[in-house]
Design an enzyme around this catalytic site. Structure first.
Site, PDB file in Angstrom:
ATOM      1  N   ASN A  77      19.030 -62.844  66.423  1.00 24.05           N
ATOM      2  CA  ASN A  77      19.997 -63.524  66.991  1.00 24.05           C
ATOM      3  C   ASN A  77      19.692 -64.206  68.295  1.00 24.05           C
ATOM      4  OD1 ASN A  77      20.204 -60.844  67.864  1.00 24.05           O
ATOM      5  ND2 ASN A  77      22.558 -61.084  67.793  1.00 24.05           N
ATOM      6  N   GLY A 129      18.621 -54.139  66.700  1.00 21.17           N
ATOM      7  CA  GLY A 129      18.887 -54.734  65.243  1.00 21.17           C
ATOM      8  C   GLY A 129      20.112 -53.580  64.832  1.00 21.17           C
ATOM      9  N   SER A 130      20.323 -53.750  63.434  1.00 23.00           N
ATOM     10  CA  SER A 130      21.344 -53.074  62.741  1.00 23.00           C
ATOM     11  C   SER A 130      21.278 -51.684  62.624  1.00 23.00           C
ATOM     12  CB  SER A 130      21.233 -53.797  61.388  1.00 23.00           C
ATOM     13  OG  SER A 130      20.125 -53.224  60.432  1.00 23.00           O
ATOM     14  N   GLU A 184      19.308 -50.549  70.306  1.00 21.91           N
ATOM     15  CA  GLU A 184      20.449 -51.410  70.535  1.00 21.91           C
ATOM     16  C   GLU A 184      20.925 -51.804  69.377  1.00 21.91           C
ATOM     17  OE1 GLU A 184      21.454 -52.017  73.811  1.00 21.91           O
ATOM     18  OE2 GLU A 184      19.785 -51.481  75.152  1.00 21.91           O
ATOM     19  N   LEU A 185      21.935 -51.352  68.933  1.00 21.09           N
ATOM     20  CA  LEU A 185      22.545 -51.677  67.636  1.00 21.09           C
ATOM     21  C   LEU A 185      23.821 -52.391  67.754  1.00 21.09           C
ATOM     22  CD1 LEU A 185      21.611 -47.963  66.268  1.00 21.09           C
ATOM     23  CD2 LEU A 185      20.194 -50.053  66.293  1.00 21.09           C
ATOM     24  N   CYS A 198      26.088 -59.099  68.850  1.00 16.76           N
ATOM     25  CA  CYS A 198      26.499 -57.799  68.653  1.00 16.76           C
ATOM     26  C   CYS A 198      27.505 -57.339  69.366  1.00 16.76           C
ATOM     27  CB  CYS A 198      25.203 -56.822  69.341  1.00 16.76           C
ATOM     28  SG  CYS A 198      24.647 -57.441  70.870  1.00 16.76           S
ATOM     29  N   GLU A 216      19.417 -51.037  78.188  1.00 13.33           N
ATOM     30  CA  GLU A 216      18.388 -52.211  78.687  1.00 13.33           C
ATOM     31  C   GLU A 216      19.044 -52.891  79.779  1.00 13.33           C
ATOM     32  OE1 GLU A 216      17.346 -54.633  75.338  1.00 13.33           O
ATOM     33  OE2 GLU A 216      15.821 -53.172  75.029  1.00 13.33           O
TER      34      GLU A 216
HETATM   35  P1  NAD Z   1      17.689 -55.985  61.249  1.00 14.56           P
HETATM   36  O1  NAD Z   1      18.238 -54.739  61.599  1.00 14.56           O
HETATM   37  O2  NAD Z   1      17.941 -56.430  59.961  1.00 14.56           O
HETATM   38  O3  NAD Z   1      16.475 -56.445  61.725  1.00 14.56           O
HETATM   39  C1  NAD Z   1      15.914 -56.020  63.114  1.00 14.56           C
HETATM   40  C2  NAD Z   1      14.439 -56.011  63.112  1.00 14.56           C
HETATM   41  O4  NAD Z   1      14.120 -54.788  62.355  1.00 14.56           O
HETATM   42  C3  NAD Z   1      13.606 -57.029  62.440  1.00 14.56           C
HETATM   43  O5  NAD Z   1      12.343 -57.459  63.165  1.00 14.56           O
HETATM   44  C4  NAD Z   1      12.976 -56.227  61.021  1.00 14.56           C
HETATM   45  O6  NAD Z   1      12.075 -56.738  60.521  1.00 14.56           O
HETATM   46  C5  NAD Z   1      13.208 -54.862  61.480  1.00 14.56           C
HETATM   47  N1  NAD Z   1      12.871 -53.924  60.392  1.00 14.56           N
HETATM   48  C6  NAD Z   1      13.728 -53.752  59.315  1.00 14.56           C
HETATM   49  N2  NAD Z   1      13.390 -52.840  58.569  1.00 14.56           N
HETATM   50  C7  NAD Z   1      12.735 -51.918  59.380  1.00 14.56           C
HETATM   51  C8  NAD Z   1      12.202 -50.502  59.313  1.00 14.56           C
HETATM   52  N3  NAD Z   1      12.160 -49.819  58.263  1.00 14.56           N
HETATM   53  N4  NAD Z   1      11.216 -50.338  60.057  1.00 14.56           N
HETATM   54  C9  NAD Z   1      11.020 -50.830  61.316  1.00 14.56           C
HETATM   55  N5  NAD Z   1      11.362 -52.255  61.580  1.00 14.56           N
HETATM   56  C10 NAD Z   1      12.174 -52.780  60.578  1.00 14.56           C
HETATM   57  O7  NAD Z   1      18.766 -56.795  62.270  1.00 14.56           O
HETATM   58  P2  NAD Z   1      19.024 -58.372  62.318  1.00 14.56           P
HETATM   59  O8  NAD Z   1      19.894 -58.926  61.100  1.00 14.56           O
HETATM   60  O9  NAD Z   1      17.711 -59.322  62.761  1.00 14.56           O
HETATM   61  O10 NAD Z   1      19.962 -58.666  63.598  1.00 14.56           O
HETATM   62  C11 NAD Z   1      21.385 -58.271  63.454  1.00 14.56           C
HETATM   63  C12 NAD Z   1      21.629 -56.974  64.306  1.00 14.56           C
HETATM   64  O11 NAD Z   1      21.277 -56.742  65.257  1.00 14.56           O
HETATM   65  C13 NAD Z   1      23.179 -56.713  64.132  1.00 14.56           C
HETATM   66  O12 NAD Z   1      23.672 -55.522  63.572  1.00 14.56           O
HETATM   67  C14 NAD Z   1      23.419 -56.878  65.690  1.00 14.56           C
HETATM   68  O13 NAD Z   1      24.394 -55.934  65.835  1.00 14.56           O
HETATM   69  C15 NAD Z   1      22.221 -56.255  66.315  1.00 14.56           C
HETATM   70  N6  NAD Z   1      21.932 -56.540  67.382  1.00 14.56           N
HETATM   71  C16 NAD Z   1      22.159 -55.681  68.438  1.00 14.56           C
HETATM   72  C17 NAD Z   1      22.104 -55.872  69.848  1.00 14.56           C
HETATM   73  C18 NAD Z   1      22.241 -54.792  70.842  1.00 14.56           C
HETATM   74  O14 NAD Z   1      21.832 -55.461  72.251  1.00 14.56           O
HETATM   75  N7  NAD Z   1      22.948 -53.846  70.816  1.00 14.56           N
HETATM   76  C19 NAD Z   1      21.643 -57.325  70.159  1.00 14.56           C
HETATM   77  C20 NAD Z   1      21.470 -58.129  68.947  1.00 14.56           C
HETATM   78  C21 NAD Z   1      21.776 -57.877  67.803  1.00 14.56           C
END
Ligand code: NAD
Length: 480
Positions: free
Chosen positions: A154, A230-231, A250-251, A284, A456
């Protein structure tokens, strides 16, 4: 366009590699083919990082690390349009927001350049302990070694830099695994940092899917720290697999915004339209739950619907577009199902609710209940709920009723109430008279509860990218 991983400056892009296509989320045009890394490549990337850390980065003086980061900031300014248009094409983010992301990324590099020169430590008063006379003790903040940076789609540029820039400022090396949906800006970023003078082996890019490349990266023995955005489900998996490594997560969140009865709603309405619908809610800290005091509820809702319906929806490459597609059709369908599920349980769709391909219209819901997915879970889509409240106590309780706790917004002219509520909200951060979606790149940022671990915001990430080492000297004469 065809791109691949970059290890020690060399691109891994041979014709026989498996590839993944990146499509423009708005019109489905193919933007690039990405040649994927194998697990062998991954091992090579980690080995390269390990080697470059010991040979070069850990000996590189702070002023040089700072200069590289400053040069990178200048290069990014020069290449701004290129990066912004790439983000539009790979992520579907409207051009004005993509440009905003590049501007922020430039600042992150500048903050990191400054931070590199201010990594301070302390002298310990060893004579405070009995028997500690004639001893000198001090600490040094030392780099960790190999950092694994795993990032989401994102904010493909800025959130990657929130890991890469502080890691370099502190003298680490990195293996960077960007989101498979948005690998092009990541590829351009690695090239840019190399152009800025970063030793090639200090930043290695591996392209691939999470389960195939991310997972072995997290488990690799030579990796010292995993920093992930990520998620929640992936974050849980990473936490489990990272073992003894340092970790930053950072979730997600379902951020609340609270509007008390003394607020001039005109400003708040405009801000919250942006706060809920910028980048189709795929932020997020997007405003997901808006609690409005019952005395203002009707007038707020009416103005909010009107302003939302005035958003310019369309091609993200157009200058005027406010609102574009979601990242892919699967996500748009998932979000639509959540709307329909809530509606079938009694919620009202005040505006929006329709999907065409990857575009889900900006959607405002009312009459929602706590156990609906659009309230209890992270929607990560252009869906916001407006909920009336009566008392401060009740709204604090409802806001905190979540597994998440990332950032919240509180609107009131009463400073005592604002600070009281800020204290009671279970969040990593609270903004007063500002939307939850607002973030600057120099304040501590991160979640409590299941929104994450660690902080961060460049200075705070630099701290997390170093270890405090103690050195003590026995100054008693007979020893010297
Ligand atoms: P995602 O969790 O699907 O993927 C994020 C990354 O993790 C990708 O690079 C993916 O390839 C990798 N990944 C997936 N499975 C993995 C595994 N088993 N081991 C290691 N790496 C793995 O997230 P997304 O759909 O790209 O982004 C959306 C999510 O990110 C939302 O939940 C959002 O809230 C969160 N987010 C959080 C913040 C924050 O700062 N808190 C900022 C932006 C986005």
């Amino acid at each position: 366009m065809r791109i691949g991983s970059i290890i020690n400056g060399q691109e891994y892009n041979e014709a026989n590699r498996k590839t993944l296509a990146v499509h423009n989320p708005y019109n489905q045009e193919k933007v690039a083919d990405v040649a994927l890394a194998t697990v062998n490549d991954l091992h090579q990337a980690v080995d390269q990082c390990y080697e470059t850390f010991h040979q070069t980065m850990k000996k590189m003086p702070a002023y040089q690390r700072s200069d590289i980061l400053l040069k990178a900031a200048r290069l990014l300014e020069e290449r701004k349009e290129d990066f912004a248009e790439t983000i539009v094409k790979e992520a579907g983010k409207p051009l004005k927001y993509s440009r905003g992301e590049v501007d922020r990324a430039v600042q992150v590099l500048r903050f990191a350049s400054e931070s590199a020169k201010h990594i301070y430590s302390e002298v310990i008063p060893l004579d405070a302990a009995i028997g500690g006379e004639n001893r000198l003790g001090f600490t040094k903040r030392i780099p960790l070694g190999v950092v694994a940076a795993i990032t989401p789609f994102n904010f493909p540029l800025n959130l990657s830099l929130h890991k890469i820039a502080p890691a370099i400022a502190a003298g680490n090396t990195l293996v960077f695994k960007p989101a498979e949906k948005t690998p092009i800006s990541a590829y351009m970023l690695v090239k840019l940092l190399h152009d800025a003078g970063l030793p090639k082996g200090a930043l290695n890019l591996v392209m691939g899917e999470g389960g195939e490349i991310g997972d072995p990266l997290v488990k690799h023995e030579k990796v010292h720290k995993v920093t992930f955005t990520g998620s929640l489900p992936v974050g849980k998996e990473i936490r489990k697999n990272a073992g003894f490594k340092k970790i930053t997560l950072e979730l997600g969140s379902n951020s609340p915004n609270i509007i008390f009865d003394d607020v001039d709603i005109d400003h708040v309405v405009a801000d919250l339209v942006k706060g809920a619908f910028a980048f189709s809610g795929q932020v997020c800290i997007s405003a997901q739950r808006i609690y409005v005091h019952k005395s203002l509820y009707d007038s707020f809702l009416m103005a909010y619907i009107k302003k939302t319906e005035a958003l310019v929806v369309g091609d993200p490459m157009n200058e005027e577009t406010d609102f574009g597609p979601m990242i892919n059709e699967e996500e748009a369908k998932r979000a639509k199902l959540w709307i329909d599920d809530a509606a079938s349980k009694g919620a009202t769709i005040e505006t929006g609710g329709e999907r065409r391909g990857t575009i889900l219209k900006p959607t405002i819901m009312t009459n929602v209940k706590d156990d609906m997915k659009i309230i209890a879970e992270e929607v990560f889509a252009p869906i916001v709920s407006v909920i009336p409240f009566e008392t401060e106590e009740e709204v604090v309780k409802e806001s905190n009723d979540s597994i998440y706790g990332l950032q919240a917004g509180v609107f009131t002219k009463d400073i005592n109430r604002a600070l009281r509520v800020a204290d009671q909200l279970e969040m990593g951060g609270v903004w007063i008279n500002e939307i939850s979606t607002y973030r600057q790149d120099n304040h501590p940022y991160g979640g409590v509860k299941q929104s994450g671990i660690g902080r961060e915001g460049v200075k705070y990430a630099v701290e997390d990218m170093t270890e405090e080492k103690f050195i003590g000297i026995n100054l008693n004469e007979e020893r010297s």
